[in-house]
Design an enzyme around this catalytic site. Structure first.
Site, PDB file in Angstrom:
ATOM      1  NE  ARG A  40      47.926  33.676  17.927  1.00 16.48           N
ATOM      2  CZ  ARG A  40      47.044  33.775  18.920  1.00 16.48           C
ATOM      3  NH1 ARG A  40      47.320  33.240  20.090  1.00 16.48           N
ATOM      4  NH2 ARG A  40      45.901  34.413  18.737  1.00 16.48           N
ATOM      5  CD  GLU A  49      38.393  53.211  38.813  1.00 14.78           C
ATOM      6  OE1 GLU A  49      37.363  52.545  39.048  1.00 14.78           O
ATOM      7  OE2 GLU A  49      38.928  53.951  39.644  1.00 14.78           O
ATOM      8  CB  VAL A  99      36.366  46.419  39.871  1.00 15.29           C
ATOM      9  CG1 VAL A  99      34.934  46.194  40.354  1.00 15.29           C
ATOM     10  CG2 VAL A  99      37.328  45.476  40.583  1.00 15.29           C
ATOM     11  N   GLY A 149      34.731  48.018  34.573  1.00 16.81           N
ATOM     12  CA  GLY A 149      35.027  48.714  33.327  1.00 16.81           C
ATOM     13  C   GLY A 149      35.218  50.207  33.488  1.00 16.81           C
ATOM     14  N   GLY A 165      27.330  37.678  22.133  1.00 16.97           N
ATOM     15  CA  GLY A 165      28.696  38.045  22.470  1.00 16.97           C
ATOM     16  C   GLY A 165      28.904  38.473  23.908  1.00 16.97           C
ATOM     17  CE  LYS A 213      34.860  42.023  37.038  1.00 14.99           C
ATOM     18  NZ  LYS A 213      33.753  42.027  36.064  1.00 14.99           N
TER      19      LYS A 213
END
Length: 443
Positions: free
Chosen positions: A46, A130, A133, A135, A188, A206
């Site tokens: 969008r 990388e 998985v 972060g 969150g 993962k």
């Protein structure tokens, strides 16, 4: 030097962080690579969405990702959209045409990473992921490169921050699953629809990627035995604490002999009790950690934030530096290493210990009858706790019944499943309250 031109697919939480870091670190990135990185275009769903004050020309945005990918001035495609289709088609097109790809798309890599790797070979392009998985944790590159001269035997990890936060909260406060999930959502850590996390789908994807790299074998999400944490109760957490354990959602990938003695791979995701002495036991909040065991290197631990815009973008930028350098000098990374092609070991052959909680009739002979069922399936009992209704420091069953809490020695999953099925048939067993695996301790 001529800039390395990037096509960015997706500009959500991670994509916007990638754009910000490209701008803020432009000089350093150019120095590390030997040429500047330059955005050729940004494909979005969008056009009118508020993405904050991004430091880019609005004319770079497009809703036609395929046309952007096919442009001759694009060198590298960075995919942050997720999902299987249309992302698979876009990335295959890019790789076949010789454009390197950096992606964080764990679902696609776990379902059909083979198509991407094959396209990369065909187009002589790089494929790096990388960020798919854990972060920002540098994990895949060590498996892919640093440990390439070693034999990895097992990878055990906490790879989903949402479930780790929930289980950590349950352990710290005594809350039930629903209450801890509500807290994770409010903070969150959990999505509005948390199914992918709490049912183990995210961790299973993962786990497939980790196993593929660790064991030089193509492993898909369909090969992974998966269980979520929705059935873990406050009573389970309290029982684990009484044993000196805590409960974590683990991904466990191991290499070893199957029932015939042939080398094989087992990959599973499920909640498990682990002793507090285990390195993964103290990984709290929404952090991730992966414990790798190799023949020569021994035991290695990787720990850090496994999700979030900035940490994930950090991993993306690391891959971008590598593929951009490769393009400048005219080389590509080594192809996928899947030479071993090991068979997947059935879940029934997985061996571990078990914690079983039974509500039983409170009368003489119950323990002997239950023990007989375990013995009949060659499942050895390590410890038993038994308590009548009303006890102040012992487990209590429903309606005046008693509770048996049994911990076994190591047994196969098939043997334990058969044991549980026969226990259900006993009239003295009112219900089987829970069955949890016990990992990481003496067997």
């Amino acid at each position: 030097m001529k800039p390395v031109r990037l096509a960015l697919l997706g500009c959500g939480t991670v994509g916007t962080e990638v754009v910000r870091l490209l701008h803020e670190q432009a000089a350093d990135l150019a120095a590390r690579i030997g040429a500047p990185l330059e955005l050729a275009g940004i494909a979005v769903r969008r056009m009118g969405r508020d993405r904050g004050p991004l430091p880019v020309n609005p004319e770079l945005f497009t809703t036609d990702p395929l046309s952007l990918i096919k442009r001759d001035d694009v060198d590298v495609v960075v995919e942050m959209v997720g999902g299987i289709e249309p992302a698979r088609g876009w990335l295959v097109e890019a790789l076949r045409s010789g454009k390197s790809v950096v992606t964080a798309n764990k679902a696609l890599l776990a379902e059909d990473g083979a198509a991407l790797h094959d396209a990369a070979v065909e187009g002589r392009a790089d494929l790096y992921y990388e960020a798919a998985v854990a972060g920002a944790i540098p994990l895949l590159r060590p498996l892919r490169e640093s440990l390439h001269g070693d034999t990895v035997t097992q990878v055990t990890g906490i790879v989903n921050g949402t479930t780790n936060y929930i289980l950590s909260a349950m352990d710290a406060t005594g809350a039930g699953f629903a209450e801890a999930l509500d807290q994770a959502t409010e903070l969150g850590y959990a999505e509005a629809d948390p199914t992918a996390d709490v049912e183990g789908f995210d961790a299973a994807a993962k786990a497939a990627i980790l196993a593929s790299l660790a064991f030089h074998t193509r492993v898909t999400a369909a090969d992974v035995h998966r269980e979520g944490i929705t059935e873990v109760t406050a009573a389970d957490v309290a029982s684990a604490r009484a044993m000196g354990c805590t409960i974590k959602l683990l991904c466990i990938a191991s290499r070893g002999p199957d029932s015939t003695g042939a080398d094989s791979v087992s990959v599973r995701v499920h909640p498990a009790m682990i002793p507090l002495s285990h390195p993964l036991a103290r990984v709290g909040d929404a952090f991730n950690a992966v414990f790798v065991e190799a023949v020569a290197a021994g035991q290695l631990m990787f720990y850090g934030r496994g999700a979030g815009g900035a940490p994930t973008a950090s991993a993306v930028l690391g891959d971008l530096v590598t593929v951009a350098r490769n393009r400048l000098v005219g080389v590509r990374a080594a192809s996928e290493s899947a030479y071993a092609a090991l068979p997947i070991r059935p879940m029934g052959e997985a061996r571990t210990r078990y914690h079983i909680s039974l509500d039983v009739a409170d009368r003489p002979g119950v323990l002997a009858a239950v023990a007989g069922v375990f013995a009949g399936h060659d499942v050895s009992i390590a410890t038993v706790r038994q308590g009548p209704a009303g006890g102040t420091d012992r487990p209590v069953g429903r309606g005046g019944d008693a509770v048996l809490v049994i911990v076994t020695h190591e047994a196969t999953d098939a043997a334990l499943a058969a044991t549980v099925e026969d226990l259900r048939r006993l009239d003295i067993v009112r219900s089987i309250a829970s069955v949890l695996r016990v990992e990481g301790g003496d067997r």
